[in-house]
Design an enzyme around this catalytic site. Structure first.
Site, PDB file in Angstrom:
ATOM      1  N   GLU A   3      48.219   2.072  25.260  1.00  0.00           N
ATOM      2  CA  GLU A   3      48.779   3.039  24.317  1.00  0.00           C
ATOM      3  C   GLU A   3      50.292   2.875  24.228  1.00  0.00           C
ATOM      4  OE1 GLU A   3      47.304   6.745  25.876  1.00  0.00           O
ATOM      5  OE2 GLU A   3      49.027   7.017  27.199  1.00  0.00           O
ATOM      6  N   CYS A   4      50.784   2.903  23.008  1.00  0.00           N
ATOM      7  CA  CYS A   4      52.211   2.857  22.685  1.00  0.00           C
ATOM      8  C   CYS A   4      52.893   1.640  23.323  1.00  0.00           C
ATOM      9  CB  CYS A   4      52.881   4.169  23.079  1.00  0.00           C
ATOM     10  SG  CYS A   4      54.452   4.456  22.227  1.00  0.00           S
ATOM     11  N   GLY A   5      53.648   1.821  24.400  1.00  0.00           N
ATOM     12  CA  GLY A   5      54.299   0.692  25.041  1.00  0.00           C
ATOM     13  C   GLY A   5      53.312  -0.361  25.492  1.00  0.00           C
ATOM     14  N   SER A  34      46.438   1.591  20.903  1.00  0.00           N
ATOM     15  CA  SER A  34      46.840   2.643  19.978  1.00  0.00           C
ATOM     16  C   SER A  34      48.269   3.083  20.255  1.00  0.00           C
ATOM     17  CB  SER A  34      45.895   3.842  20.140  1.00  0.00           C
ATOM     18  OG  SER A  34      46.358   4.975  19.458  1.00  0.00           O
TER      19      SER A  34
END
Length: 463
Positions: A299-301, A402
């Protein structure tokens, strides 16, 4: 005193500092991500064994998502039946502090504002004027008056404070702040104010805390200065469904631990892009893990790290190339705030997500994906930005990546889907093993039949 810290909202960075200062895991309390009953459960369970609970609000006391004040810090204080200790920036203010506080006291009269901490006080004379005005006009208790002091400063950057895990001096900074607060704040008054709140436990049944199940699988979790954004509730939810947790560092280690699944959370990979890119053995290990078919969640990073590259400060750094697109840093947030999404068809994936389910999450990223195709996404964005502005959740085979920070309290299916992906992978492997075994047995049988036939031919020729 044993202090249990809480942070209102979906923040990751403040809870790291609060947890480090208190020596206890800080919990998030968030109206968008949690139902009221869940907030009460998390608060009561996390507070067990503590002498006092401290909740840091976000934004102003009454600031909210709408005109009615929903999701405000004041709403949280009312729900939990806790008194409010206001921190007031006293810069260039004297008598004017009184009408300011009277406004707060009368705006929502069912709220208990029990005391004030004055911040950025210019000196003793300034403090006297402020105290006299507050005591004369409002009757509120002034708990402390903190001067403008270097000891109260923490390093910041684009997403707010620098995470405590990145700062080698975080312990000394916390000690320095504690010494300053001890000098300028009357903590006996703080304890007395805390005693106003009711202490009974409202909810006896557990949410995630202390509900671990016997481990049946292992998940490797990326944890270092580049990846530190994890809700503790999510990690406990994974333990609840049967995962044991092992950690590793994409910055410093050379291989992913032996595990059944991989979880790479958020953080600041862009700030460590050169070091991450330079750790080629780890990148190779990540690729091997993903190529093995075992579940990978990012997720993200983590999504940025699994992408083909990160472009930051006019430099491009090659990365894991597990995802078929790159990521680039921008000057402005690409996604910021709460997200509402809907899960769409993902039947060809290892991930069994509940189709049609609404997903409440949070995003805050200055990066954007580039050079992607509009396929293999399992989240339709109703509110927020995600990866494309309309879609998020790249899902292909064993990979789910995501920009959304999902909280297990609002998405109870999340941890179970993680475990189900492991079960599906193991079932696939068993089928492959059985198939290979059948092929081997068939070949062995054919060889035996060929040998028997050959012997018959030899005997027939002899006779």
């Amino acid at each position: 005193y044993k202090v249990q810290p809480f942070k209102k909202g979906p923040d990751f960075i403040d809870p790291l500092w609060l947890g480090a200062a208190a020596g206890r895991t800080c919990r998030n309390l968030d109206f968008y991500l949690m139902q009221n009953d869940t907030i009460l459960q998390v608060f009561d369970q996390a507070s067990a064994g503590a002498d006092i609970a401290v909740i840091e609000g976000n934004m102003g006391l009454f600031d909210s998502i709408d005109l009615e004040g929903n999701y405000s810090t004041a709403s949280l204080a009312r729900l939990l039946q806790k008194p409010v200790l206001l921190v007031v920036d006293a810069t260039k203010m004297t008598r004017g502090v009184a009408p300011l506080l009277l406004g707060y006291m009368n705006f929502e009269k069912d709220l208990t504002i029990a005391g004030v901490i004055l911040n950025k006080v210019a000196g003793a004379r300034h403090e006297d004027k402020l105290r006299n005005a507050i005591e004369h006009y409002t009757g509120l208790i002034v708990v402390g008056a903190i001067p403008k002091h270097e000891a109260m400063m923490l390093p910041e950057r684009h997403l707010g404070l620098m995470p405590s895990v990145e700062n080698e001096k975080s312990d000394s900074l916390i000690d320095r702040m504690a010494d300053c607060l001890d000098e300028y704040v009357d903590f006996s008054k703080v304890i007395r104010i805390a005693g106003i709140a009711p202490s009974e436990v409202r909810t006896a049944f557990p949410v995630f805390i202390e509900t671990k199940t016997e481990a049946i699988a292992t998940v490797a979790i990326a944890t270092d200065n580049a990846f530190s954004f994890y809700y503790p509730d999510n990690l406990e939810a994974l333990q609840k469904v049967g995962f044991s947790l092992v950690t590793f560092s994409p910055l410093h280690d050379q291989t992913v631990p032996d595990a059944d699944a991989l979880y790479i959370g958020g953080g600041f990979p862009e700030l460590f892009a050169e070091q991450l890119s330079g750790n080629e053995r780890m990148i190779h290990s990540i690729r091997q893990f993903a190529g093995s078919g075992r579940p990978v969640y990012a997720e993200c990073g983590g999504l940025m790290y699994l992408s083909s590259y990160i472009t930051a400060n006019h430099q491009t750094y090659p990365l894991c190339s597990v995802l078929p697109f790159g990521s680039i840093m921008t000057d402005r947030p690409q996604g910021r705030g709460y997200v509402l999404a809907e899960i769409v068809n993902n039947k060809e994936s290892l991930w069994s997500l509940p189709e049609g389910e609404s997903v409440r999450a949070h995003e805050f990223h200055f990066s954007r994906a580039e050079n992607f195709s509009d396929q293999n996404f399992v989240f339709n964005i109703r509110k927020g930005f995600g990866i494309t502005g309309k879609k998020d959740g790249y899902c292909s085979g064993n990979i789910l990546a995501s920009y959304l920070h999902i909280h297990a309290a609002s998405s109870p299916w999340w941890a179970e889907s993680f475990m189900e992906a492991v079960r599906r992978f193991k079932e696939q492997q068993l089928k492959i093993i059985n198939k290979n075994s059948n092929v081997y047995n068939m070949i062995s049988l054919q060889r035996e039949e060929a040998v028997v036939s050959e012997k018959k031919d030899v005997l027939a020729g002899t006779s």
